[in-house]
Design a protein around this motif. Sequence first.
Motif, PDB file in Angstrom:
ATOM      1  N   TRP A  53      12.940  -1.163   0.320  1.00 25.07           N
ATOM      2  CA  TRP A  53      11.874  -1.263   1.324  1.00 25.07           C
ATOM      3  C   TRP A  53      10.666  -2.045   0.795  1.00 25.07           C
ATOM      4  CZ3 TRP A  53       7.481   0.689  -0.666  1.00 25.07           C
ATOM      5  CH2 TRP A  53       7.533   1.785  -1.538  1.00 25.07           C
ATOM      6  N   ALA A  54       9.857  -2.526   1.731  1.00 23.51           N
ATOM      7  CA  ALA A  54       8.595  -3.199   1.393  1.00 23.51           C
ATOM      8  C   ALA A  54       7.636  -3.021   2.559  1.00 23.51           C
ATOM      9  CB  ALA A  54       8.817  -4.679   1.108  1.00 23.51           C
ATOM     10  N   ILE A  55       6.362  -3.006   2.265  1.00 24.19           N
ATOM     11  CA  ILE A  55       5.336  -2.803   3.294  1.00 24.19           C
ATOM     12  C   ILE A  55       4.106  -3.647   2.975  1.00 24.19           C
ATOM     13  CG2 ILE A  55       4.522  -0.733   2.045  1.00 24.19           C
ATOM     14  CD1 ILE A  55       3.560   0.382   4.783  1.00 24.19           C
ATOM     15  N   ALA A  56       3.480  -4.184   4.010  1.00 22.43           N
ATOM     16  CA  ALA A  56       2.190  -4.860   3.849  1.00 22.43           C
ATOM     17  C   ALA A  56       1.291  -4.460   5.009  1.00 22.43           C
ATOM     18  CB  ALA A  56       2.361  -6.375   3.798  1.00 22.43           C
ATOM     19  N   MET A 101      -8.888 -12.168   2.655  1.00 26.07           N
ATOM     20  CA  MET A 101      -8.190 -11.378   3.672  1.00 26.07           C
ATOM     21  C   MET A 101      -8.029  -9.957   3.137  1.00 26.07           C
ATOM     22  SD  MET A 101      -4.535 -12.011   5.634  1.00 26.07           S
ATOM     23  CE  MET A 101      -3.435 -11.807   4.239  1.00 26.07           C
ATOM     24  N   PHE A 102      -8.463  -8.983   3.921  1.00 26.83           N
ATOM     25  CA  PHE A 102      -8.270  -7.582   3.549  1.00 26.83           C
ATOM     26  C   PHE A 102      -6.782  -7.283   3.615  1.00 26.83           C
ATOM     27  CE2 PHE A 102     -12.562  -7.599   5.508  1.00 26.83           C
ATOM     28  CZ  PHE A 102     -13.297  -7.058   4.471  1.00 26.83           C
ATOM     29  N   ARG A 103      -6.170  -6.891   2.507  1.00 27.27           N
ATOM     30  CA  ARG A 103      -4.714  -6.739   2.512  1.00 27.27           C
ATOM     31  C   ARG A 103      -4.246  -5.758   1.445  1.00 27.27           C
ATOM     32  NH1 ARG A 103      -6.414 -10.913  -0.540  1.00 27.27           N
ATOM     33  NH2 ARG A 103      -5.448 -11.116  -2.586  1.00 27.27           N
ATOM     34  N   GLY A 104      -3.052  -5.236   1.659  1.00 30.81           N
ATOM     35  CA  GLY A 104      -2.399  -4.408   0.661  1.00 30.81           C
ATOM     36  C   GLY A 104      -0.898  -4.529   0.841  1.00 30.81           C
ATOM     37  N   CYS A 105      -0.151  -4.472  -0.241  1.00 31.18           N
ATOM     38  CA  CYS A 105       1.305  -4.515  -0.120  1.00 31.18           C
ATOM     39  C   CYS A 105       1.960  -3.715  -1.234  1.00 31.18           C
ATOM     40  CB  CYS A 105       1.836  -5.943  -0.079  1.00 31.18           C
ATOM     41  SG  CYS A 105       1.116  -7.064  -1.261  1.00 31.18           S
ATOM     42  N   ALA A 106       3.182  -3.277  -0.983  1.00 29.23           N
ATOM     43  CA  ALA A 106       3.927  -2.478  -1.956  1.00 29.23           C
ATOM     44  C   ALA A 106       5.419  -2.663  -1.712  1.00 29.23           C
ATOM     45  CB  ALA A 106       3.557  -1.003  -1.819  1.00 29.23           C
ATOM     46  N   THR A 107       6.202  -2.519  -2.785  1.00 25.90           N
ATOM     47  CA  THR A 107       7.660  -2.607  -2.675  1.00 25.90           C
ATOM     48  C   THR A 107       8.290  -1.414  -3.375  1.00 25.90           C
ATOM     49  OG1 THR A 107       7.780  -3.964  -4.675  1.00 25.90           O
ATOM     50  CG2 THR A 107       7.676  -5.132  -2.571  1.00 25.90           C
ATOM     51  N   GLU A 108       9.568  -1.191  -3.082  1.00 26.70           N
ATOM     52  CA  GLU A 108      10.269  -0.017  -3.598  1.00 26.70           C
ATOM     53  C   GLU A 108      10.354  -0.016  -5.128  1.00 26.70           C
ATOM     54  OE1 GLU A 108      14.400   2.523  -2.858  1.00 26.70           O
ATOM     55  OE2 GLU A 108      13.966   0.787  -1.613  1.00 26.70           O
ATOM     56  N   ASP A 109      10.349  -1.211  -5.728  1.00 30.97           N
ATOM     57  CA  ASP A 109      10.484  -1.282  -7.194  1.00 30.97           C
ATOM     58  C   ASP A 109       9.186  -0.998  -7.952  1.00 30.97           C
ATOM     59  OD1 ASP A 109       9.030  -3.604  -6.874  1.00 30.97           O
ATOM     60  OD2 ASP A 109      10.707  -4.947  -7.279  1.00 30.97           O
ATOM     61  N   GLY A 110       8.148  -0.557  -7.215  1.00 34.23           N
ATOM     62  CA  GLY A 110       6.931  -0.119  -7.889  1.00 34.23           C
ATOM     63  C   GLY A 110       5.752  -1.074  -7.817  1.00 34.23           C
TER      64      GLY A 110
END
Length: 326
Positions: free
Chosen positions: A4-7, A309-318
């Motif tokens: 999974w991944a999210i931004a 740009m106000f932003r954040g992201c994350a992925t399953e691998d940490g």
Amino acid sequence: MGGWAIAVHGGAGVDPNLPAQRQEEAKRLLTHCLHLGISALRSSLPAIDVVELVVRELETDPLFNSGRGSALTEKGRVEMEASIMDGPKRRCGAVSGLTTVKNPVSLARLVMEKSPHSYLAFEGAEEFARQQGVETVENAYFITEENVGMLQLAKDANTIMFDYRIPTDTCSGAAGTIDSPLQMNGLPISLYSQETVGCVVVDAQGRCAAATSTGGLMNKMSGRIGDSPLIGAGTYACDICAISCTGEGEAIIRGTLAREVAAVMEYKGLDLQDAIDYVIKERLDEGKAGLIAVSNDGKVGYGFNTTGMFRGCATEDGFMEVGIWE
């Protein structure tokens, strides 16, 4: 599958002199929303549920320009818009001109799932909200003291206000004193930034989804519709990726920015970040904007041609990042 991944984003175009306290508030909210999404993904919630959950949280907090804290029209009211798209079958829902619906993104999802249509606006959207029993509030709930002040500044300067935080020597607060190279749809505007919110997710099954929500522009004409509720412009999701855009809505609409990322991945065979870079460089003309995106192989990316740009992201691998600047 790449996991999974999210931004998440809170708008593109940020004053370089934004006070440190405001920067920290924004980062805290983005971090909170990322953790909310990560927790949902770890609980095996599908992508479409996660984007709705995260954008609802952003709409509820008055910090950014969506839901409570939305920009005001020239008439001093809030007219909100949102869209959501589920990648696997390219189902979508969108709403505009909302004045009482507490969470526009959730009404957009109901349009997708409970109506025969893709897009409802103004009185029709409000009527549908009542039929569906969603939470509604008085328009005053969305209006913050800060935005009332900003609307007055915009009116004094006789302009649509893109970023109320950017100081300018040439904007003296009286009509006719603005000397700015920035334009919207060929017309000069004094200041820049959009604080639309959005979220993109690919879940562990490789399903992509996107959602975007905004109050639009400060001092906008009543009835103005931006890119956020327009599928293919501000929001897009398909089987290979999901995109949410932010910035100068008129330029994003002309460039069909969100769909363009998917198109160059499909037809040019570009990977996610190369597609983002290409679209930001080649499809905005003179416009200013940014976007976040995920691909079905678990990649996450973003791009912008504004100061920040106000932003954040994350992925399953940490991997996890929360930022504002380049």
